[in-house]
Design a protein around this motif. Structure first.
Motif, PDB file in Angstrom:
ATOM      1  N   VAL A 132       0.833  -1.210   0.000  1.00 17.65           N
ATOM      2  CA  VAL A 132       0.000   0.000   0.000  1.00 17.65           C
ATOM      3  C   VAL A 132       0.864   1.256   0.000  1.00 17.65           C
ATOM      4  O   VAL A 132       1.694   1.452   0.891  1.00 17.65           O
ATOM      5  N   ASP A 133       0.674   2.095  -0.998  1.00 15.30           N
ATOM      6  CA  ASP A 133       1.377   3.374  -1.133  1.00 15.30           C
ATOM      7  C   ASP A 133       0.540   4.440  -0.425  1.00 15.30           C
ATOM      8  O   ASP A 133      -0.622   4.655  -0.774  1.00 15.30           O
ATOM      9  N   VAL A 134       1.118   5.111   0.581  1.00 16.81           N
ATOM     10  CA  VAL A 134       0.344   6.101   1.343  1.00 16.81           C
ATOM     11  C   VAL A 134       0.669   7.532   0.914  1.00 16.81           C
ATOM     12  O   VAL A 134       0.282   8.488   1.580  1.00 16.81           O
ATOM     13  N   ARG A 135       1.344   7.688  -0.220  1.00 17.41           N
ATOM     14  CA  ARG A 135       1.728   9.026  -0.681  1.00 17.41           C
ATOM     15  C   ARG A 135       0.640   9.679  -1.537  1.00 17.41           C
ATOM     16  O   ARG A 135      -0.349   9.060  -1.898  1.00 17.41           O
ATOM     17  N   SER A 136       0.887  10.935  -1.879  1.00 19.98           N
ATOM     18  CA  SER A 136      -0.060  11.726  -2.668  1.00 19.98           C
ATOM     19  C   SER A 136      -0.027  11.339  -4.146  1.00 19.98           C
ATOM     20  O   SER A 136       0.902  10.683  -4.620  1.00 19.98           O
ATOM     21  N   TYR A 138       0.562  12.953  -7.037  1.00 16.51           N
ATOM     22  CA  TYR A 138       1.671  13.328  -7.909  1.00 16.51           C
ATOM     23  C   TYR A 138       2.930  12.515  -7.604  1.00 16.51           C
ATOM     24  O   TYR A 138       3.800  12.370  -8.462  1.00 16.51           O
ATOM     25  N   GLU A 139       3.020  11.956  -6.387  1.00 17.33           N
ATOM     26  CA  GLU A 139       4.165  11.127  -6.042  1.00 17.33           C
ATOM     27  C   GLU A 139       4.036   9.725  -6.640  1.00 17.33           C
ATOM     28  O   GLU A 139       4.949   9.242  -7.309  1.00 17.33           O
ATOM     29  N   HIS A 140       2.898   9.078  -6.393  1.00 17.63           N
ATOM     30  CA  HIS A 140       2.790   7.697  -6.899  1.00 17.63           C
ATOM     31  C   HIS A 140       2.532   7.635  -8.394  1.00 17.63           C
ATOM     32  O   HIS A 140       2.769   6.601  -9.032  1.00 17.63           O
ATOM     33  N   GLU A 141       2.077   8.730  -8.998  1.00 18.38           N
ATOM     34  CA  GLU A 141       1.924   8.735 -10.455  1.00 18.38           C
ATOM     35  C   GLU A 141       3.289   8.750 -11.143  1.00 18.38           C
ATOM     36  O   GLU A 141       3.446   8.247 -12.249  1.00 18.38           O
ATOM     37  N   LEU A 142       4.284   9.314 -10.493  1.00 21.40           N
ATOM     38  CA  LEU A 142       5.631   9.357 -11.043  1.00 21.40           C
ATOM     39  C   LEU A 142       6.351   8.025 -10.871  1.00 21.40           C
ATOM     40  O   LEU A 142       7.115   7.595 -11.738  1.00 21.40           O
ATOM     41  N   ALA A 148       1.405  -2.168  -6.433  1.00 23.06           N
ATOM     42  CA  ALA A 148       0.978  -1.483  -5.212  1.00 23.06           C
ATOM     43  C   ALA A 148      -0.403  -0.861  -5.364  1.00 23.06           C
ATOM     44  O   ALA A 148      -0.779  -0.395  -6.443  1.00 23.06           O
ATOM     45  N   LEU A 149      -1.159  -0.846  -4.269  1.00 23.93           N
ATOM     46  CA  LEU A 149      -2.419  -0.112  -4.218  1.00 23.93           C
ATOM     47  C   LEU A 149      -2.116   1.349  -3.932  1.00 23.93           C
ATOM     48  O   LEU A 149      -1.296   1.658  -3.066  1.00 23.93           O
ATOM     49  N   THR A 150      -2.765   2.249  -4.653  1.00 23.17           N
ATOM     50  CA  THR A 150      -2.571   3.683  -4.440  1.00 23.17           C
ATOM     51  C   THR A 150      -3.913   4.332  -4.139  1.00 23.17           C
ATOM     52  O   THR A 150      -4.970   3.792  -4.482  1.00 23.17           O
ATOM     53  N   ASN A 155      -3.156  15.049  -0.264  1.00 25.45           N
ATOM     54  CA  ASN A 155      -2.280  15.208   0.889  1.00 25.45           C
ATOM     55  C   ASN A 155      -2.420  13.994   1.803  1.00 25.45           C
ATOM     56  O   ASN A 155      -3.458  13.332   1.821  1.00 25.45           O
ATOM     57  N   PHE A 156      -1.391  13.743   2.618  1.00 23.13           N
ATOM     58  CA  PHE A 156      -1.407  12.602   3.517  1.00 23.13           C
ATOM     59  C   PHE A 156      -2.551  12.692   4.524  1.00 23.13           C
ATOM     60  O   PHE A 156      -3.080  11.678   4.971  1.00 23.13           O
ATOM     61  N   ARG A 157      -2.954  13.895   4.869  1.00 18.61           N
ATOM     62  CA  ARG A 157      -4.047  14.034   5.844  1.00 18.61           C
ATOM     63  C   ARG A 157      -5.365  13.460   5.315  1.00 18.61           C
ATOM     64  O   ARG A 157      -6.307  13.269   6.076  1.00 18.61           O
TER      65      ARG A 157
END
Length: 320
Positions: A132-136, A138-142, A148-150, A155-157
């Motif tokens: 599981v990717d917990v990033r935003s 624009y981060e996981h799209e790069l 991984a699940l996105t 934002n992380f909040r």
């Protein structure tokens, strides 16, 4: 190729700091004395930073941090770079060391089990494991780990409201990851709070995985929060997973839209960067506040006579 004479340090440490403002003064002064630049956040819950400097200065900094018993267990990720990754030094006191909205969670009490990069590599392809990717966005799209699940979050909040999407996997091993590990401390703890039982996290995040393994199955590049913008992870089977936001051709070149009102973080190929003058759309290209495009797509904040001693002197005056 430019020689990489500098180091970039990425780190965090959850620990109790009784007087963050006083520690900020001391910490800020040490960085000034050793020609370090970067962004450092201090809160009652701990310390979080990315710092750049010459190798000897970075070694002194790491020794300084670890000499304090509160931070003795801090894990530094060290990458080489051609120069300073920052133009300025900022040492700030904030309510949290990463903005999560989960202030009630204390990772020093309960959090997901840490997996070393080697342990993560061994289990990441197992049928009973969900990565599981917990990033935003624009981060996981790069870049992201294969399979991984996105989550669709800005934002992380926003992470807590997406946890319901993991309900179908509640009987499996959930392994969270982020850039350097700091978000996963709270994300995995929150999953435990929500009734997930087999919760793990990649210790040190993507950066440590790339440094300590060949980076296998991390697809794309990793977004970082400094002047480098992106860094390479995979040395074994790299692929490009992101596409230019203008022409939709494969591109892992990350930019900020030249229109500061938009400031979209997005991949953009060099050809479109030149044609669009660094803007993500015709409307942004014509915007009256559009910044001049220098070919990089990275826009440091204006220095405006920046004095690294100013914040220190102001705080000292306030406390005296």
């Amino acid at each position: 190729m430019n020689e990489k004479k500098y180091h970039v340090l990425l780190y965090y440490c959850y620990t109790r700091i009784e007087d963050p403002e006083q520690y900020r003064l001391e910490h800020h002064q040490f960085c000034l004395d050793h020609n370090l630049r970067g962004r450092i956040i201090i809160a009652h819950e701990g310390l979080n930073g990315t710092v750049s400097g010459l190798p000897d200065d970075c070694e002194r900094y790491m020794a300084y941090v670890k000499a304090d018993s509160r931070f003795a267990h801090t894990d530094f990720k060290i990458e080489a770079h051609e120069g300073h990754a920052f133009q300025k030094l900022h040492v700030r006191v904030k309510p949290e060391i990463v903005h999560s909205g989960l202030r009630h969670i204390d990772p020093t009490v309960r959090t997901g089990q840490h997996l070393s990069p080697q342990e993560f590599r061994e289990i990441k392809g197992s049928d009973d494991v969900v990565i599981v990717d917990v990033r935003s966005n624009y981060e996981h799209e790069l870049g992201r780990f294969k399979g991984a699940l996105t989550f669709d979050i800005e934002n992380f909040r926003d992470f807590p409201e997406k946890v319901k999407e993991l309900e179908p996997y509640k009987g499996k091993k959930i392994v969270t990851y982020c850039t350097g590990g700091i978000k996963c401390e709270k994300a995995s703890a929150y999953l435990l709070e929500q009734g997930f039982e087999n919760v793990y996290q990649l210790h040190g995040g993507i950066i440590k995985y790339g440094l300590e393994t060949d980076g296998e199955d991390f697809e794309g590049r990793c977004y970082v929060f400094d002047g480098r913008v992106v860094t390479d992870i995979n040395k074994k089977n790299p692929v490009v997973v992101s596409r230019c936001c203008v022409c939709q051709q494969p591109s892992d070149r990350m930019v900020n839209c030249a229109n500061p009102v938009c400031n979209l973080h997005a991949p953009m190929c060099e050809a479109c960067g030149q044609e669009m003058e660094g803007a993500c759309s015709p409307a942004c290209r014509e915007h009256p506040e559009k910044r001049p495009y220098d070919g990089t797509g990275y826009y440091a904040k204006e220095m405006n006579g920046y004095d690294p001693y100013h914040a220190l002197k102001s705080t000292q005056k306030h406390l005296s």
